[in-house]
Design an enzyme around this catalytic site. Structure first.
Site, PDB file in Angstrom:
ATOM      1  N   ARG A 193     -18.238 -20.495  43.560  1.00  0.00           N
ATOM      2  CA  ARG A 193     -18.216 -19.994  42.183  1.00  0.00           C
ATOM      3  C   ARG A 193     -18.971 -18.656  42.068  1.00  0.00           C
ATOM      4  O   ARG A 193     -20.066 -18.490  42.572  1.00  0.00           O
ATOM      5  CB  ARG A 193     -18.865 -21.033  41.270  1.00  0.00           C
ATOM      6  N   THR A 235     -26.926 -11.958  30.326  1.00  0.00           N
ATOM      7  CA  THR A 235     -27.354 -13.237  30.906  1.00  0.00           C
ATOM      8  C   THR A 235     -26.764 -14.357  30.075  1.00  0.00           C
ATOM      9  O   THR A 235     -26.681 -14.243  28.850  1.00  0.00           O
ATOM     10  CB  THR A 235     -28.883 -13.375  30.947  1.00  0.00           C
ATOM     11  N   GLY A 236     -26.363 -15.423  30.737  1.00  0.00           N
ATOM     12  CA  GLY A 236     -25.801 -16.546  29.981  1.00  0.00           C
ATOM     13  C   GLY A 236     -24.757 -17.275  30.792  1.00  0.00           C
ATOM     14  O   GLY A 236     -24.708 -17.149  32.027  1.00  0.00           O
ATOM     15  N   GLY A 275     -20.240 -15.931  39.097  1.00  0.00           N
ATOM     16  CA  GLY A 275     -20.405 -15.773  37.650  1.00  0.00           C
ATOM     17  C   GLY A 275     -20.141 -14.344  37.211  1.00  0.00           C
ATOM     18  O   GLY A 275     -19.511 -13.551  37.912  1.00  0.00           O
ATOM     19  N   ASP A 276     -20.656 -14.019  36.047  1.00  0.00           N
ATOM     20  CA  ASP A 276     -20.422 -12.693  35.478  1.00  0.00           C
ATOM     21  C   ASP A 276     -21.315 -11.604  36.078  1.00  0.00           C
ATOM     22  O   ASP A 276     -20.972 -10.421  36.037  1.00  0.00           O
ATOM     23  CB  ASP A 276     -20.667 -12.728  33.963  1.00  0.00           C
ATOM     24  N   GLY A 324     -21.829 -17.591  32.502  1.00  0.00           N
ATOM     25  CA  GLY A 324     -21.021 -16.507  33.034  1.00  0.00           C
ATOM     26  C   GLY A 324     -19.528 -16.608  32.780  1.00  0.00           C
ATOM     27  O   GLY A 324     -18.854 -15.586  32.599  1.00  0.00           O
ATOM     28  N   THR A 383     -31.117 -15.281  34.848  1.00  0.00           N
ATOM     29  CA  THR A 383     -30.737 -14.001  35.434  1.00  0.00           C
ATOM     30  C   THR A 383     -31.667 -12.887  34.948  1.00  0.00           C
ATOM     31  O   THR A 383     -32.173 -12.958  33.837  1.00  0.00           O
ATOM     32  CB  THR A 383     -29.296 -13.706  34.960  1.00  0.00           C
TER      33      THR A 383
HETATM   34  N1  ASP Z   1     -24.893 -15.325  33.980  1.00  0.00           N
HETATM   35  C1  ASP Z   1     -25.316 -16.070  35.130  1.00  0.00           C
HETATM   36  C2  ASP Z   1     -24.132 -16.762  35.742  1.00  0.00           C
HETATM   37  O1  ASP Z   1     -23.314 -17.269  35.008  1.00  0.00           O
HETATM   38  C3  ASP Z   1     -26.364 -17.094  34.800  1.00  0.00           C
HETATM   39  C4  ASP Z   1     -27.579 -16.555  34.101  1.00  0.00           C
HETATM   40  O2  ASP Z   1     -27.474 -15.683  33.253  1.00  0.00           O
HETATM   41  O3  ASP Z   1     -28.676 -17.033  34.377  1.00  0.00           O
HETATM   42  O4  ASP Z   1     -24.065 -16.838  36.937  1.00  0.00           O
END
Ligand code: ASP
Length: 370
Positions: free
Chosen positions: A260, A282-283, A262-263, A285, A232
């Site tokens: 789905r 980022t991470g 994410g965050d 989610g 992200t």
């Molecule tokens: N945070 C993003 C998600 O969970 C993924 C990412 O950070 O690359 O969709």
């Protein structure tokens, strides 16, 4: 231009204190003189850097040196530098934090190296569904899109939701339709394809078929490496009027199913900005949503009086880690405080000050001066 740091704790602090010296005080304090002397003796060049006005990230994960070619690494660092410089130019010419965030994120969305826009990961059906959000600290205006398939720049769509709709979050076909009505550029879903993401999708298919675990479960059990899934992009900025903004854009996680989300498009989880503090995450989610992570960091600053760095440390280093989540954040305060925190082996990241001095880093062992 990159900042060369004398690797001493005193350098940046001492130098920025020079700018705030009281009239009549010696030009160089004893500490600063000691640092400069030490740096000179060590042959290190020291560039005076002010507090950051813009921070960016390009995803966190298992980023380790021997898994990335020198060319790829150089290209990624160049792109991070370009995103920082373009965003900073917006701020330097009097533009808003919101405009700077959009400008930097657009550069990263257009780069195939990051999981946002071009280069977005594949979902379980072999297509792309993108998410993005934007928040302005001054009035807490926010806009987001989730699960969009044909908008070339999801962050521009998030901005349109914020500024030209009565809503905060639009999803799926409705969000694509809204963007078409707003005349935002449309592309075929295959436009987001890249060979690297296809290869990662194929690996995911083999592993998930073998384990019958979905993406979240596979990462949790260590069957899928996190770096293959995160990437992200995000930015936080402070403009000359003292206003903050934050934005985040993503393809989500490889192999995501069932619509789905994410965050990243969730205000308070992936993105947050108020008048004192702005965050982009980022991470993994699901964990960021469960913690309300981005807003949680700013709440620790607002209600507990923690510094930006201490709040980020507590939420990423302790709370996210104890919950079992992985990832990172960039955080910027109105007072010049900032943090780049992650509990993974690396995070693509960088910051730039009002003069255009910038620093870009990837690995955990690179110097982070916050
Ligand atoms: N945070 C993003 C998600 O969970 C993924 C990412 O950070 O690359 O969709």
């Amino acid at each position: 231009m990159s900042i060369s740091h004398a690797d001493t704790a005193c350098t940046r602090d001492s130098l920025s204190r020079l700018d705030r010296r009281a009239p009549g005080k010696p030009f160089l304090s004893r500490t600063a003189r000691c640092c400069l002397l030490l740096a000179t003796l060590l042959g290190l060049s020291v560039v005076k850097a002010g507090p950051p006005v813009l921070l960016i990230h390009g995803g966190a994960g298992t980023l380790v040196r021997d898994q990335m070619s020198a060319e790829t690494e150089a290209e990624i660092r160049r792109t991070l530098g370009l995103a920082l410089r373009e965003g900073q130019q917006v701020l330097a010419s009097g533009g808003s934090a919101e405009a700077a965030v959009i400008t930097s994120i657009r550069v990263l969305e257009e780069s195939a190296h990051f999981n946002a826009g071009k280069g977005a990961v594949y979902d379980a059906d072999g297509g792309h569904q993108l998410d993005a959000s934007l928040m302005r600290g001054r009035d807490r205006a926010a806009g987001a899109v989730a699960g969009v398939r044909t908008i070339r720049s999801p962050i521009l769509a998030a901005q349109a939701v914020m500024n030209a709709s009565p809503h905060v979050l639009l999803s799926g076909e409705g969000a694509d339709r809204f963007a078409r009505e707003k005349k935002l550029e449309q592309v075929d879903n295959h436009w987001f394809d890249t060979p690297l993401r296809l290869q990662q999708f194929q690996e995911w298919k083999e592993k998930s078929a073998a384990t019958s675990a979905d993406t979240t479960e596979a990462v949790r059990r260590g069957l899928l490496p996190a770096d293959r899934l995160y990437g992200t992009v995000g930015a936080v900025a402070l403009d000359q009027s003292g206003n903050l903004a934050a934005g985040t854009s993503t393809g989500g996680m490889t192999g995501k199913r069932w619509g789905r989300i994410g965050d990243s498009p969730i205000v308070g989880a992936g993105t947050w900005a108020d008048s004192d503090c702005a965050v982009s995450s980022t991470g993994h989610g699901e964990y960021f949503i469960r913690l309300g992570l981005a807003q949680r960091i700013c709440n620790r600053v607002a209600f507990q009086g923690l510094s930006i760095a201490a709040a980020a440390d507590q939420v990423i280093g302790t709370e996210l880690t104890e919950l079992g989540g992985t990832g990172g954040v960039i955080v910027l305060g109105r007072d010049g405080g900032f943090a780049q925190r992650f509990n993974t082996a690396g995070m693509y990241r960088g910051w730039i000050d009002a003069e255009g001095n910038l620093e870009v880093a990837i690995y955990a062992d690179e110097h982070d001066p916050d």
